[in-house]
Write an enzyme that holds these catalytic residues in place. Structure first.
Site, short mmCIF file in Angstrom:
data_model
loop_
_atom_site.label_atom_id
_atom_site.label_comp_id
_atom_site.label_asym_id
_atom_site.label_seq_id
_atom_site.Cartn_x
_atom_site.Cartn_y
_atom_site.Cartn_z
N HIS A 56 0.78 -1.17 -0.18
CA HIS A 56 -0.11 -0.11 -0.08
C HIS A 56 0.77 1.30 -0.07
CE1 HIS A 56 -3.76 -2.20 0.80
NE2 HIS A 56 -3.18 -3.15 1.63
N ASN A 129 -10.12 -3.28 2.36
CA ASN A 129 -9.66 -3.31 1.00
C ASN A 129 -11.12 -2.97 -0.18
OD1 ASN A 129 -6.73 -3.63 0.93
ND2 ASN A 129 -7.34 -5.81 1.22
#
EC number: 1.11.1.6
Length: 504
Positions: A56, A129
């Site tokens: 990320h 997510n």
């Protein structure tokens, strides 16, 4: 002198007499070590890049407000949900997962969906997510996933071979892979995708009654996706398209919104659930556990400084508040340590003092943490001169037993249980997901898979075809055709665990 004057100073306040010319011994002589401003600047520059997130790394963020729209106090006594209409300040960060800081926004990848709520009982982080499932269900595999989707140690290039060799070695990964190869694997931007807590969490009420929950966040901008071809054209012109879209929308007053829902499962229902309800590779069917509206969040303020608020934002699932709790989900349990530990490495042990991470709903002046010292401790006067031990005769650091959680249900002995012996139903849900797609959407799954598997060895391709076929014969046939492989030459009856046994 005020900052508004625009007059240059050093870090400790002294005025800088010359910004452009270094101090030298003579007109053409060498530099002098007493040019302290140059030394201050270059030494700071040498250290200004902090470690990037292992996953990320490329992300965008914004501040906003969460508003409760429906009463769920029967499930939780968390103050953030205490009454309809209540508002809580929050911060959201969206990201790609595999790419580095400089990666393109439009890659076929999962998107991170991390939320930080500044509640009156402390920060609540929901680190999710844009998909409801994941590739596997045991955290011991997480390091290998990270390595497989990132750069090869020999070539330093992304490797489709490594990626697919890992994915196809885990038959339970097919559910996530199917989502990733579908239209939703390439969202147009962060504003046009749903979000999920993904894990199973829990809530408890004033009576100490616990329920298991899953969090859903539905975009109010509508789902929009790109094809591989459309994305490639945009990346050629703008590698930051998703970030630009989010930033510009907020700057223009077009504030994005998401509605929050939960699915609720009682402890008794969990005991009788046909699958492990804490399995991150599976969803709960909405017909059995319908969505219950909770609230809505709106993002309405861009950060004033990206590094300060987005790069230094630290999320961890251990940031939780009374009324909310964890579950036996092994992936969630594995993240409880990993995330906070990564932030301590990346930002330092006192990263909670960084403005975006401060518990604003509580107020720093009201904190009474037992932790002291560490690099850059300054915000709370380091707890002053009071006792730094417990127990003490001043009544400092007393526990708050009224916030004890209800007992956490567990059973069994401590052992390295093989979860495959408990549940090998890898293909039912991917098959159902495939059959829900339109014919055009199925064709795009086939095409996207073929594109993503370019350069992958035939044995790995066959492994994937076999898994797809077990989910739905048409799925396997379509992928085989797109890959140019004759499905009639494949042994489709191979035991579904064989690939994993070979993989080990």
């Amino acid at each position: 002198m005020s900052k508004q004057d625009g007059k240059l100073t050093g870090l400790f306040g002294a005025p800088v007499s010359d910004r452009e010319n270094s101090m030298t011994a003579g007109q053409r002589g060498p530099l002098l070590m007493q040019d302290v401003y140059y030394l201050e600047q270059i030494s700071h520059f040498d250290r200004e890049v902090i470690p990037e997130r292992r996953m990320h790394a490329k992300g965008s963020g914004a501040f906003g407000t969460f508003t409760v729209t429906n009463d769920i106090t029967q499930y939780t006594n968390a103050k953030i949900f205490s009454e309809v209409g209540k508002q809580t300040e929050m911060f959201a960060r969206f990201s790609t997962v595999s790419g580095e800081r400089g990666a393109a926004d439009l890659e076929r990848d999962i998107r991170g969906f991390a939320l930080k709520f500044y509640t009156e009982d402390g920060n609540w982080d929901l680190v999710g997510n844009n998909t409801p499932v994941f590739f596997f269900r045991d955290p011991k595999l997480f390091i290998s996933l990270n390595r497989a989707v990132k750069r090869d140690p020999r070539t330093n290039m992304r490797s489709a071979q490594n990626n697919w060799d890992f994915w196809t070695g885990l038959p339970e990964a097919l559910h996530q892979v199917t989502i990733l190869m579908s239209d939703r694997g390439m969202p147009k931007g962060f504003r046009n995708m749903h979000g999920f807590g993904s894990h199973t969490y829990s809530m408890y009420n004033d009576k100490g009654e616990r329920v298991w929950v899953k969090y859903h966040f539905r975009t109010q901008q509508g789902i929009e996706n790109y094809t591989d071809e459309e994305a490639a054209k945009i990346v050629g012109m703008d590698r930051d398209s998703s970030q630009r879209d989010l930033y510009n929308a907020i700057e223009n007053g077009d504030y994005p919104k998401w509605k929050m829902y939960i699915q609720v499962m009682t402890e008794e229902q969990a005991k009788n659930h046909p699958d492990n309800p804490f399995d991150l590779t599976k969803v709960w069917y909405k017909k059995d556990y319908p969505l219950i509206e909770v609230g809505e969040f709106e993002l309405n303020r861009n950060p004033e400084n990206y590094f300060l608020d987005v790069e230094q934002a630290a999320f961890t699932p251990t940031n939780i508040v009374p009324g909310l709790d964890y579950s036996p989900d092994k992936m969630l349990q594995g993240r409880l340590f990993s995330y906070g530990d990564a932030q301590r490495y990346r930002l330092g042990v006192n990263h909670w003092q960084i403005p975006v991470n401060q518990p604003k709903g509580v107020g720093v002046e009201n904190l009474c943490p037992f932790s002291r010292d560490g690099q850059m401790r300054f915000l709370d006067n380091n707890q002053g001169g009071g006792p730094h031990y417990y127990p003490n005769n001043q009544g400092i650091y007393e526990s708050q037993p009224e916030h004890k959680k209800p007992p956490f249900p567990t059973d069994g002995d401590g052992y390295e249980y093989n979860y495959r012996q408990d549940d090998d139903n890898y293909f039912e849900q991917p098959g159902k997901l495939f059959r829900l797609q339109s014919e055009d959407a199925k064709e795009r799954i086939f095409t996207n898979t073929a594109n993503a598997m370019d350069g992958v060895s035939k044995d790995v391709k066959v492994r994937h075809i076999r898994h797809c076929y077990k989910a739905d014969p048409e799925y396997g046939k379509g992928v085989a055709k797109a890959l140019g492989i004759d499905i009639n030459q494949i042994d489709l009856e191979t035991n579904q665990d064989e690939t994993y046994e070979n993989f080990k």
